[in-house]
Design a protein around this motif. Sequence first.
Motif, PDB file in Angstrom:
ATOM      1  N   GLU A 233       6.894   1.971 -13.600  1.00  0.00           N
ATOM      2  CA  GLU A 233       5.888   1.457 -12.677  1.00  0.00           C
ATOM      3  C   GLU A 233       5.336   2.583 -11.812  1.00  0.00           C
ATOM      4  N   VAL A 234       4.029   2.541 -11.555  1.00  0.00           N
ATOM      5  CA  VAL A 234       3.377   3.490 -10.656  1.00  0.00           C
ATOM      6  C   VAL A 234       2.789   2.705  -9.491  1.00  0.00           C
ATOM      7  N   LEU A 235       3.266   2.969  -8.281  1.00  0.00           N
ATOM      8  CA  LEU A 235       2.761   2.310  -7.084  1.00  0.00           C
ATOM      9  C   LEU A 235       1.917   3.282  -6.277  1.00  0.00           C
ATOM     10  N   VAL A 236       0.891   2.760  -5.609  1.00  0.00           N
ATOM     11  CA  VAL A 236       0.039   3.574  -4.736  1.00  0.00           C
ATOM     12  C   VAL A 236       0.259   3.122  -3.302  1.00  0.00           C
ATOM     13  N   LEU A 237       0.529   4.082  -2.424  1.00  0.00           N
ATOM     14  CA  LEU A 237       0.860   3.759  -1.026  1.00  0.00           C
ATOM     15  C   LEU A 237       0.432   4.926  -0.146  1.00  0.00           C
ATOM     16  N   ASP A 244       1.538   4.043  10.725  1.00  0.00           N
ATOM     17  CA  ASP A 244       0.768   3.362  11.768  1.00  0.00           C
ATOM     18  C   ASP A 244       1.161   1.886  11.865  1.00  0.00           C
ATOM     19  N   ILE A 245       1.335   1.237  10.712  1.00  0.00           N
ATOM     20  CA  ILE A 245       1.711  -0.186  10.703  1.00  0.00           C
ATOM     21  C   ILE A 245       3.072  -0.383  11.349  1.00  0.00           C
ATOM     22  N   SER A 246       4.002   0.517  11.057  1.00  0.00           N
ATOM     23  CA  SER A 246       5.371   0.359  11.564  1.00  0.00           C
ATOM     24  C   SER A 246       5.444   0.482  13.085  1.00  0.00           C
ATOM     25  N   GLU A 247       4.420   1.093  13.691  1.00  0.00           N
ATOM     26  CA  GLU A 247       4.418   1.251  15.151  1.00  0.00           C
ATOM     27  C   GLU A 247       3.817   0.052  15.882  1.00  0.00           C
ATOM     28  N   LEU A 248       3.168  -0.843  15.139  1.00  0.00           N
ATOM     29  CA  LEU A 248       2.568  -2.027  15.763  1.00  0.00           C
ATOM     30  C   LEU A 248       3.651  -3.057  16.070  1.00  0.00           C
ATOM     31  N   GLU A 249       3.562  -3.687  17.223  1.00  0.00           N
ATOM     32  CA  GLU A 249       4.645  -4.524  17.722  1.00  0.00           C
ATOM     33  C   GLU A 249       4.654  -5.946  17.177  1.00  0.00           C
ATOM     34  N   THR A 250       3.484  -6.536  16.990  1.00  0.00           N
ATOM     35  CA  THR A 250       3.442  -7.951  16.636  1.00  0.00           C
ATOM     36  C   THR A 250       2.897  -8.166  15.229  1.00  0.00           C
ATOM     37  N   PHE A 251       3.235  -9.332  14.670  1.00  0.00           N
ATOM     38  CA  PHE A 251       2.728  -9.707  13.349  1.00  0.00           C
ATOM     39  C   PHE A 251       1.205  -9.765  13.364  1.00  0.00           C
ATOM     40  N   GLU A 252       0.625 -10.303  14.457  1.00  0.00           N
ATOM     41  CA  GLU A 252      -0.820 -10.437  14.561  1.00  0.00           C
ATOM     42  C   GLU A 252      -1.511  -9.073  14.525  1.00  0.00           C
ATOM     43  N   GLU A 253      -0.929  -8.094  15.259  1.00  0.00           N
ATOM     44  CA  GLU A 253      -1.509  -6.744  15.262  1.00  0.00           C
ATOM     45  C   GLU A 253      -1.454  -6.129  13.868  1.00  0.00           C
ATOM     46  N   ARG A 254      -0.339  -6.313  13.209  1.00  0.00           N
ATOM     47  CA  ARG A 254      -0.188  -5.758  11.860  1.00  0.00           C
ATOM     48  C   ARG A 254      -1.169  -6.407  10.891  1.00  0.00           C
ATOM     49  N   GLN A 255      -1.339  -7.736  11.033  1.00  0.00           N
ATOM     50  CA  GLN A 255      -2.238  -8.449  10.134  1.00  0.00           C
ATOM     51  C   GLN A 255      -3.686  -8.015  10.343  1.00  0.00           C
ATOM     52  N   MET A 256      -4.085  -7.809  11.597  1.00  0.00           N
ATOM     53  CA  MET A 256      -5.438  -7.335  11.884  1.00  0.00           C
ATOM     54  C   MET A 256      -5.666  -5.954  11.279  1.00  0.00           C
ATOM     55  N   GLU A 265      -0.742  -7.031   2.380  1.00  0.00           N
ATOM     56  CA  GLU A 265       0.563  -6.797   2.996  1.00  0.00           C
ATOM     57  C   GLU A 265       0.825  -5.301   3.079  1.00  0.00           C
ATOM     58  N   PRO A 266       1.801  -4.883   3.896  1.00  0.00           N
ATOM     59  CA  PRO A 266       2.144  -3.458   3.948  1.00  0.00           C
ATOM     60  C   PRO A 266       2.633  -2.968   2.585  1.00  0.00           C
ATOM     61  N   GLY A 267       2.332  -1.713   2.280  1.00  0.00           N
ATOM     62  CA  GLY A 267       2.774  -1.143   1.010  1.00  0.00           C
ATOM     63  C   GLY A 267       4.284  -1.098   0.878  1.00  0.00           C
ATOM     64  N   VAL A 268       4.994  -0.934   2.015  1.00  0.00           N
ATOM     65  CA  VAL A 268       6.457  -0.843   1.923  1.00  0.00           C
ATOM     66  C   VAL A 268       7.057  -2.153   1.439  1.00  0.00           C
ATOM     67  N   SER A 269       6.394  -3.284   1.707  1.00  0.00           N
ATOM     68  CA  SER A 269       6.903  -4.567   1.208  1.00  0.00           C
ATOM     69  C   SER A 269       6.868  -4.595  -0.315  1.00  0.00           C
ATOM     70  N   LYS A 270       5.756  -4.129  -0.894  1.00  0.00           N
ATOM     71  CA  LYS A 270       5.664  -4.040  -2.353  1.00  0.00           C
ATOM     72  C   LYS A 270       6.718  -3.080  -2.891  1.00  0.00           C
ATOM     73  N   LEU A 271       6.890  -1.955  -2.196  1.00  0.00           N
ATOM     74  CA  LEU A 271       7.842  -0.949  -2.635  1.00  0.00           C
ATOM     75  C   LEU A 271       9.264  -1.500  -2.655  1.00  0.00           C
ATOM     76  N   ILE A 272       9.647  -2.216  -1.610  1.00  0.00           N
ATOM     77  CA  ILE A 272      11.005  -2.755  -1.547  1.00  0.00           C
ATOM     78  C   ILE A 272      11.238  -3.745  -2.687  1.00  0.00           C
ATOM     79  N   ARG A 273      10.269  -4.610  -2.927  1.00  0.00           N
ATOM     80  CA  ARG A 273      10.421  -5.577  -4.026  1.00  0.00           C
ATOM     81  C   ARG A 273      10.491  -4.866  -5.373  1.00  0.00           C
ATOM     82  N   SER A 274       9.674  -3.825  -5.547  1.00  0.00           N
ATOM     83  CA  SER A 274       9.692  -3.076  -6.802  1.00  0.00           C
ATOM     84  C   SER A 274      11.017  -2.355  -6.986  1.00  0.00           C
ATOM     85  N   ALA A 275      11.571  -1.828  -5.895  1.00  0.00           N
ATOM     86  CA  ALA A 275      12.877  -1.158  -5.968  1.00  0.00           C
ATOM     87  C   ALA A 275      13.959  -2.156  -6.369  1.00  0.00           C
ATOM     88  N   TYR A 276      13.861  -3.355  -5.864  1.00  0.00           N
ATOM     89  CA  TYR A 276      14.809  -4.426  -6.188  1.00  0.00           C
ATOM     90  C   TYR A 276      14.761  -4.733  -7.682  1.00  0.00           C
TER      91      TYR A 276
END
Length: 365
Positions: A233-237, A244-256, A265-276
């Motif tokens: 698999e080749v992922l782009v991130l 920048d996303i990881s520094e945002l405090e709330t779900f709403e800020e991240r979603q905006m 969704e954040p790329g790290v979420s895809k990455l974690i699932r792919s690693a799994y």
Amino acid sequence: MALKCGIVGLPNVGKSTLFNCLSNAKAQSANFPFCTIEPNVGTITVPDSRLEKLEGLVAPEKVMPTTIEIVDIAGLVKGAHKGEGLGNQFLANIREVDAIIHVIRCFDDGNVVHVDGSVDPVRDKEVIDMELQLKDLETIEKRISAIQRKALSGDKEAGKVYSIYQLLKDHIESGNSARSATMDPEQWALVPDLHLLTAKPVLYLCNVDENSVKTGNPHVECLQKAVADERAEVLVLGAGIEADISELETFEERQMFLDDLGLVEPGVSKLIRSAYTLLNLQTYFTAGVKEVRAWTIRKGTTAPQAAGVIHTDFEKGFIRAEVMKYDDFVKLGSEQAVKEAGKLGVEGKEYVVEDGDIMHFRFNV
């Protein structure tokens, strides 16, 4: 089940930035903190929207997601197999992981120095491949010299092992990684202690700039062509964006922020699932008012083995498993409704657990 993915790559490709993003990942499981086990090793929760659905239906006292371990491995340079740079440390650490996330720089930025002076993802990939292959050849050659005399004397078992060593040696000397060798599981089972670095499954992660996160770029395309035959698999991130996303405090800020970039969704979420998935893992659930919990098992796990993940006594005294399919549970809304609809399965020792199964175990110790 402490299975580990190792993040590898050349220096200055974004490995540490990525690891730090993973350590601060604030997906839907924001209340489950990152836990440092030792320097550069972290336990990361696996994002799974099914937990939210189950929580809403069961209203448990607590929710426990499943996890994997991520290891940030020291950057590699040419000559690592001979101990150059942090080579010995790198190779020792990579030997301990179960799968590899290979981070490759796919962005141009004059302010970020490249160890080889220019951005070339295919060359960078080949540098690491070659170092790991040379180390594997060293390992195999030692094994061949140790067993050769016994094999040539007519010992059949030694002969089988010797032929596998020779097959792998020829394959790697041709510039290939061990994972692509044409060998069946029975052959691999004859050399369980070989622990070849290039036999580990790999996921290629292209670290790109903000403008390339959605569509990629020529660097990504070159890498995709180069690894097309590897079935990897080749992922782009974009590690900078993830920081920048990881520094945002709330779900709403991240979603905006994600909406502005046109991302779901954040790329790290895809990455974690792919690693799994790379680790050949899947999830089953237990669901009750005390706790809704995701449990990690390998694909192909039987019901007693799955029970043993909770407690060894569950496996020893296994009687049966009561199984509900996740889709049935969500559609019908409760365990009682599943039973009334005749959708509750009673399974024995031979049952192979499927991803998403909701299970109750009956046992007697």
